[in-house]
Design an enzyme around this catalytic site. Structure first.
Site, short mmCIF file in Angstrom:
data_model
loop_
_atom_site.label_atom_id
_atom_site.label_comp_id
_atom_site.label_asym_id
_atom_site.label_seq_id
_atom_site.Cartn_x
_atom_site.Cartn_y
_atom_site.Cartn_z
N ASN A 9 0.84 -1.20 0.00
CA ASN A 9 0.00 0.00 0.00
C ASN A 9 0.88 1.26 0.00
OD1 ASN A 9 -1.60 2.21 0.88
ND2 ASN A 9 -3.05 0.83 1.86
N LYS A 12 0.11 3.82 2.74
CA LYS A 12 0.63 3.46 4.07
C LYS A 12 2.14 3.72 4.12
CE LYS A 12 -1.15 -0.13 6.16
NZ LYS A 12 -1.44 -1.51 6.60
N ASP A 68 -0.67 -4.01 11.47
CA ASP A 68 -2.05 -4.42 11.26
C ASP A 68 -2.92 -3.35 11.89
OD1 ASP A 68 -3.84 -6.17 10.02
OD2 ASP A 68 -4.33 -7.13 11.92
N GLY A 148 -8.95 4.14 3.24
CA GLY A 148 -9.69 3.27 4.13
C GLY A 148 -10.99 3.91 4.60
N TYR A 149 -11.23 3.84 5.89
CA TYR A 149 -12.47 4.34 6.49
C TYR A 149 -12.39 5.82 6.85
CZ TYR A 149 -13.69 -0.61 6.90
OH TYR A 149 -13.97 -1.93 6.63
N LYS A 170 -3.56 15.05 10.08
CA LYS A 170 -3.97 13.69 10.45
C LYS A 170 -2.78 12.94 11.06
CE LYS A 170 -5.11 9.18 8.67
NZ LYS A 170 -5.11 8.29 7.52
#
Length: 191
Positions: A9, A12, A68, A148-149, A170
């Site tokens: 990713n 990430k 994770d 993601g969310y 963030k």
């Protein structure tokens, strides 16, 4: 210090590089030409982070970081949890968000938190670092930053979603930032 992060990713990888800063060269599995999928069949965030970090260390031989992360929703008994990335069957976050929001329809308790568990693996074995950001879920997407969310999550003390925040803002408060800060403290103690 070169650090292999067990991910393909790019978001990430970039986020971790931004948080760690210039003292680190963050590499991904893609950078090393490793394309086989790491089977995350652990029953917890810690177990999955270990699987990824250990795999990378054994494959390449440099200190590795397994991560994770997930969204834990109080009213959904902790779901999507360790299945956050593939909650709707694959890594399609638009579908994952749709599934979570449909399960949350009519539910007043919108409390949730993001969690990141990092596993640092080197010749001395595994060490874990985790971070959490508590907040609430919206009933619709807002914002286009992040991944993601992020578009449905408003962290406590804020009025906008992670996806509406500037990435640097963030990264100052994120669950990944908290876990990476603990990891950096650990590395400082090793010096």
């Amino acid at each position: 210090m070169e650090l292999l992060v067990a991910t393909h990713n790019i978001h990430k990888k970039e986020e971790i590089q931004q948080i760690l800063g210039d003292g680190f060269i963050v590499k991904s599995l893609t950078d090393y030409g490793i394309h086989e999928e790491i089977i995350e069949d652990g029953d917890s965030f810690n177990a999955n982070a270990l699987i990824k970090a250990k795999y990378c260390f054994e494959k390449i031989g440099i200190p590795s970081l397994g991560d994770d992360s997930g969204l834990v929703v109080e009213s959904l008994d902790g779901r999507p949890g360790i299945f956050s990335a593939r909650y709707a069957g694959d890594h399609d976050f638009a579908k994952n968000i749709t599934k979570v929001l449909s399960e949350m329809e009519g539910i007043e308790n919108r409390k949730a938190y993001f969690i990141t568990v990092l596993c640092y693996y080197d010749e001395n074995g595994a060490r874990y670092f985790d971070g959490r950001v508590h907040g609430n879920l919206l009933s619709e997407n807002k914002g286009h930053q992040g991944f993601g969310y992020d578009p449905v999550f408003v962290p406590e003390g804020h009025e906008i979603t992670f996806a509406e925040m500037d990435p640097q803002d963030k990264n100052k408060i994120s669950h990944r930032k908290q876990a990476l800060d603990l990891f950096l403290d650990f590395l400082e103690g090793k010096k």
